[in-house]
Design a protein around this motif. Structure first.
Motif, PDB file in Angstrom:
ATOM      1  N   ILE A   1     -39.371  35.576 -10.401  1.00  0.00           N
ATOM      2  CA  ILE A   1     -40.166  35.308 -11.123  1.00  0.00           C
ATOM      3  C   ILE A   1     -41.792  34.908 -10.323  1.00  0.00           C
ATOM      4  O   ILE A   1     -42.611  35.644 -10.808  1.00  0.00           O
ATOM      5  CB  ILE A   1     -40.060  33.938 -11.776  1.00  0.00           C
TER       6      ILE A   1
ATOM      7  N   VAL B   1     -43.233  39.462 -16.532  1.00  0.00           N
ATOM      8  CA  VAL B   1     -42.194  38.758 -15.802  1.00  0.00           C
ATOM      9  C   VAL B   1     -40.977  38.842 -16.287  1.00  0.00           C
ATOM     10  O   VAL B   1     -39.870  38.790 -15.446  1.00  0.00           O
ATOM     11  CB  VAL B   1     -42.590  37.197 -15.891  1.00  0.00           C
TER      12      VAL B   1
ATOM     13  N   PRO C   1     -48.452  38.549 -19.758  1.00  0.00           N
ATOM     14  CA  PRO C   1     -47.722  38.099 -18.569  1.00  0.00           C
ATOM     15  C   PRO C   1     -46.156  37.671 -18.811  1.00  0.00           C
ATOM     16  O   PRO C   1     -45.453  38.048 -18.027  1.00  0.00           O
ATOM     17  CB  PRO C   1     -48.617  36.902 -18.189  1.00  0.00           C
TER      18      PRO C   1
ATOM     19  N   SER D   1     -42.909  38.624  -9.748  1.00  0.00           N
ATOM     20  CA  SER D   1     -43.769  39.185 -10.807  1.00  0.00           C
ATOM     21  C   SER D   1     -44.984  38.569 -11.080  1.00  0.00           C
ATOM     22  O   SER D   1     -45.888  39.371 -11.200  1.00  0.00           O
ATOM     23  CB  SER D   1     -42.682  39.049 -12.182  1.00  0.00           C
ATOM     24  N   ILE D   2     -45.171  37.233 -10.705  1.00  0.00           N
ATOM     25  CA  ILE D   2     -46.240  36.882 -10.843  1.00  0.00           C
ATOM     26  C   ILE D   2     -47.352  37.359  -9.974  1.00  0.00           C
ATOM     27  O   ILE D   2     -48.559  37.513 -10.266  1.00  0.00           O
ATOM     28  CB  ILE D   2     -46.162  35.313 -10.905  1.00  0.00           C
ATOM     29  N   SER D   3     -46.918  37.480  -8.650  1.00  0.00           N
ATOM     30  CA  SER D   3     -47.758  38.042  -7.574  1.00  0.00           C
ATOM     31  C   SER D   3     -48.070  39.400  -7.783  1.00  0.00           C
ATOM     32  O   SER D   3     -49.284  39.757  -7.654  1.00  0.00           O
ATOM     33  CB  SER D   3     -47.004  37.983  -6.221  1.00  0.00           C
TER      34      SER D   3
ATOM     35  N   ILE E   1     -48.656  40.515 -10.839  1.00  0.00           N
ATOM     36  CA  ILE E   1     -49.896  40.548 -12.040  1.00  0.00           C
ATOM     37  C   ILE E   1     -51.107  39.678 -11.463  1.00  0.00           C
ATOM     38  O   ILE E   1     -52.165  40.605 -11.838  1.00  0.00           O
ATOM     39  CB  ILE E   1     -49.254  39.147 -13.117  1.00  0.00           C
ATOM     40  N   LEU E   2     -50.950  39.010 -10.728  1.00  0.00           N
ATOM     41  CA  LEU E   2     -52.168  38.458 -10.109  1.00  0.00           C
ATOM     42  C   LEU E   2     -52.866  39.340  -9.211  1.00  0.00           C
ATOM     43  O   LEU E   2     -54.104  39.255  -9.051  1.00  0.00           O
ATOM     44  CB  LEU E   2     -51.886  37.194  -9.223  1.00  0.00           C
TER      45      LEU E   2
ATOM     46  N   CYS F   1     -45.011  42.443  -4.234  1.00  0.00           N
ATOM     47  CA  CYS F   1     -44.228  41.651  -5.488  1.00  0.00           C
ATOM     48  C   CYS F   1     -42.626  41.894  -4.496  1.00  0.00           C
ATOM     49  O   CYS F   1     -42.015  40.763  -4.554  1.00  0.00           O
ATOM     50  CB  CYS F   1     -43.927  42.593  -6.652  1.00  0.00           C
TER      51      CYS F   1
END
Length: 206
Positions: free
Chosen positions: A156, A121, A117, A159-161, A163-164, A178
């Protein structure tokens, strides 16, 4: 992938316009306007490709992105007065570009089978903010990402959204999520004046 290609073109045009508008507002000559627009549009992808070992970088090996950026800069020069009438034109263009390149950068890491992750990110962040950082430095401004404004944090979060959601929805939907998360946070932060707390030197000294 057609969607990725479309995203890249949208981000390239948006960032080129953003860079060109700022250059014109800083009274740069035509060469300076074009150079700043090209830097804003292409530098983030170049930095990302160098970091992941994609040599030569796509933005340099394939002239189509350069030509699209150049055309966007020339259009901005020709129609600056009309573009400048739209309130927050720079902010909107920059937010769209940030969202697009964050999505493309994070997706590039995933497509190369990177699963960490932090790395995903980081690639989204570098691709999203790289061109904007150089743009601001060239016009002798402190880059937005280093100021109190929410900028890097939006990238950031985007990017996390990605990945999730990547494992639960189609990749194309993750990219849209994203982009929307990043651009929305950025634009809302400007509208509602959301800021990251500043570290004041006087308080640190105490």
């Amino acid at each position: 992938m057609l969607l990725i290609e479309t995203f890249v073109y949208i981000g390239t045009i948006a960032f080129a316009i953003s860079g060109a508008l700022i250059a014109i507002k800083n009274n740069l000559d035509i060469f300076g306007v074009i150079l700043l627009g090209l830097t804003t549009a292409l530098a983030g992808g170049v930095i990302r490709d160098i970091m992941i070992g994609n040599i030569p970088p796509t933005n340099l090996a394939d002239p189509q992105y350069f030509l699209v950026s150049l055309l966007a800069c020339l259009i901005t020069i020709l129609f600056f007065d009309k573009l400048n009438r739209f309130e927050h034109a720079i902010v909107f263009s920059d937010a769209i570009g940030l969202g697009v390149f964050t999505a493309v950068g994070a997706n590039a890491a995933i497509s190369l089978d990177y699963s960490e992750p932090f790395l995903i990110v980081a690639m989204g962040l570098v691709t999203g903010i790289g061109g904007g950082v150089l743009r601001d430095v060239f016009v002798r401004e402190i880059p937005l990402v280093f100021r109190k404004e929410i900028y890097g944090i939006a990238s950031i979060a985007g990017s996390i959204s990605l990945i999730l959601t990547y494992e639960f929805v189609a990749p194309s939907i993750s990219l849209y999520i994203c982009l929307i998360v990043t651009a929305t946070i950025r634009m809302l932060a400007v509208k509602w004046k959301w800021n990251v707390p500043i570290v004041h030197k006087n308080s640190v000294a105490k």
